[in-house]
Write an enzyme that holds these catalytic residues in place. Structure first.
Site, mmCIF file in Angstrom:
data_model
loop_
_atom_site.group_PDB
_atom_site.id
_atom_site.type_symbol
_atom_site.label_atom_id
_atom_site.label_comp_id
_atom_site.label_asym_id
_atom_site.label_seq_id
_atom_site.Cartn_x
_atom_site.Cartn_y
_atom_site.Cartn_z
ATOM 1 N N LYS A 178 0.861 -1.186 0.000
ATOM 2 C CA LYS A 178 0.000 0.000 0.000
ATOM 3 C C LYS A 178 0.898 1.238 0.000
ATOM 4 C CE LYS A 178 -3.658 1.759 3.111
ATOM 5 N NZ LYS A 178 -4.432 1.396 4.327
ATOM 6 N N SER A 181 -9.296 0.566 3.256
ATOM 7 C CA SER A 181 -8.561 1.473 2.397
ATOM 8 C C SER A 181 -7.424 0.821 1.615
ATOM 9 C CB SER A 181 -7.972 2.601 3.232
ATOM 10 O OG SER A 181 -7.022 2.079 4.167
ATOM 11 N N SER A 237 -8.981 -2.009 7.461
ATOM 12 C CA SER A 237 -8.522 -1.743 6.088
ATOM 13 C C SER A 237 -7.632 -2.813 5.479
ATOM 14 C CB SER A 237 -7.802 -0.398 6.034
ATOM 15 O OG SER A 237 -8.717 0.647 6.232
#
Lengths: 466, 88
Positions: free
Chosen positions: A76, A150, A174
């Site tokens: 990420k 996310s 997330s």
């Protein structure tokens, strides 16, 4: 490339598979699929190939490091990467090039894994799926849907077979949310188990880095590489790192699985079709000899409020200087969200932290009677891009509860493992949470479920993605 | 509520426990209320559409605070990550 780390690692170790060939194939897949999936915001082509050549040389010389040696992974884009831009999917950091790797990335490199690139996220891990300087990642199971977030790119990249493993960040779910929505395995480890150093903070007292993979065993391998004490992270726990894969084959007969129907199976907030599938998953555990035990966690009535007030206040404290100075560099969702803390008081924040402590105590007490607690990961199916409403991010108060927050709030480990599909082919996850630092038990139950079901063998139709 | 020793009582007295239902900040009912508070917080010149968006979030946050204020937390010290022996 829908194989697992466990499968390809055997071939790499036996020198039947070249890390260079594997990385080249990974880069080809990224090139082929990314224009539709949009999981990657940065690809480390040349550098990754150079590291793959080094791994090949090392293995040929007899210095095989373990199951992650030569394995491509991605992170990420909130993980700092030395010499590689780290954007948080925001115009605010779009040109930032850190001079250090996050602790977790350094540890994966030490294990021989190779960074293939950086992945899309919701802006600063909390914005809207559709804001920021890059196109949003799309759900490989149906490109009209979000991968949820996310860690959206992390779920999408693993589900699409672009990499074997990805790191996400779990503040309120997330890691587990995109893993479940994309048909993957993802674990939020115990708070403090994995160093947060070098991961752009969202909420200091809640953030937990964690892996997303295509199997429980792979997830255990990656967690094993990134876990462990880091003196430079004030929240890091001085705990030995066990072999998380040690109990994967152990039967679960006699294990006690807690079920809180009032909170996690409440049809007022959870889709009936989700409840039906997860009830079937519980029956799979029971058929293997697990004992389903009712548990009651009445303090969870307050968990969304406690989580969100803490989250709002801590993210405001971190982001306020920049968002006050350069508001136009933030998308409208995070701009409002990061400003919101200006309207809350110190007493509000501390009351939320104190309520959180009561929630934690209640959950730890419940774990005195059960080995794990099982629940749906998602309360509803993944949402379509044209249904995204940026004003309704506060969960239960708007009728869309987050079933992962209870375990984030309590800081305990929780995994999601695929447990079926909606009528139109969207994946769902079974969530299994355990006592603090009992990740091995969580993996054991998840692996037992995985062995007994076919869901992890099903993958998106790749020809539709290219 | 569990047993509280003398030190704890002293600490709680210092922090100041509030009675259940006491929300610490005044509710900002209107957009104009929010605008004034925003200016006080250093957020001057927010456009009306920005304020409206922020107000949706604010209303949720206020409702969450009101809910949390119901809880008797007199026996709970807030979690922190402070460590006196952390590396400098």
């Amino acid at each position: 490339m829908m194989t697992t780390i466990a499968e390809v690692a055997e071939h790499i170790r036996a020198r039947e598979l070249s890390p260079v060939a594997l990385m080249q194939r990974t880069l080809d897949e990224i090139e082929r699929l990314n224009s539709s999936v949009h999981a990657f915001v940065t690809v480390c082509g040349e550098e990754a190939l150079a590291q793959a050549r080094a791994a090949e040389t090392e293995i040929a010389a007899g210095r095989y490091r373990g199951p992650l040696h030569g394995i491509p992974f991605a992170v990420k884009d909130v993980y700092q990467t030395k010499g590689i831009r780290t954007t948080a999917h925001s115009h605010a950091l779009v040109d930032w090039i850190p001079d250090e790797d996050a602790c977790t990335i350094a540890r994966l490199r030490d294990a021989g894994a190779i960074l293939a690139g950086k992945l899309a996220t919701f802006e600063f891990s909390t914005g809207a799926a559709v804001e920021g300087p890059f196109p949003p990642a799309r759900n490989p199971w149906n490109l009209a849907y979000t991968p949820m977030g996310s860690s959206s790119g992390s779920g999408a990249a693993v589900a699409a077979g672009m990499v074997f493993a990805a790191l996400g960040g779990d503040t309120g779910g997330s890691v587990r949310l995109p893993a479940a929505a994309c048909g993957c395995v993802g674990i939020r480890p115990t708070y403090g188990r994995v160093s947060r150093r070098g991961v752009i903070p969202l909420s200091w007292s809640l953030d937990a880095p964690g892996p997303i993979t295509r199997s429980v065993r792979d997830c255990a391998y990656v967690l094993g590489a990134i876990a462990g004490y880091d003196p430079e992270d004030p929240a890091s726990a001085k705990r030995d790192v066990p072999d998380f894969a040690a109990d994967l084959e152990r039967p679960i007969r006699g294990m006690r699985v807690g079920v809180d129907r009032a909170h996690f199976f409440n049809s007022e907030f959870v889709e009936p079709s989700v409840i039906e599938l997860v009830d079937r998953a519980l029956e799979v555990l029971r058929a293997q000899g697990a004992v389903l035990v009712p548990v009651a966690l009445p303090m969870l009535e307050y968990v969304h409020a406690a989580q969100n007030i803490i989250h709002v206040c801590e993210s405001h404290a971190y982001q306020a200087p920049r968002v006050f100075r350069d508001p136009r560099k933030y998308g409208p969702t995070v701009r409002a969200y990061f400003r919101l803390g200006a309207f809350l008081s110190a007493r509000d924040y501390l009351q939320a932290q104190r309520v959180r402590e009561l929630i934690r105590r209640e959950m730890v007490r419940a774990f005195g009677d059960v080995d794990v607690i099982a629940a749906p990961t998602l309360s509803r199916w993944a949402e379509r891009f044209d249904e995204v409403d940026t004003g309704t991010r506060f969960g239960k108060l708007t009728g869309k509860p987050n079933l992962m927050i209870p375990f984030s709030n309590a800081g305990v480990p929780a995994i999601t493992v695929p447990c079926g599909f909606s009528a139109d082919g969207l994946p769902l996850g079974l969530q299994i949470a355990g006592r603090p630092f009992a990740e091995t038990t969580v993996f054991q139950v998840a692996a037992a479920y995985e062995r007994a079901t076919p869901w992890h063998t099903q993958h998106p139709k790749m020809e539709a993605l290219a | 509520v569990g047993p509280i020793d003398g030190n704890c009582q002293q600490r709680h007295a210092t922090l100041g426990d509030r009675p259940p239902g006491d929300v610490s900040v005044k509710r900002l009912e209107s957009l104009d209320d929010l605008r004034v508070e925003a200016q006080n917080a250093g957020l001057a010149d927010l456009a009306d559409d920005e304020l409206r968006f922020l107000k949706r979030y604010y209303d949720h946050a206020y409702a969450m605070n009101a809910l949390l204020a119901e809880v008797d937390t007199s026996d709970a010290e807030p979690a922190t990550v402070f460590k006196a022996d952390a590396p400098s």
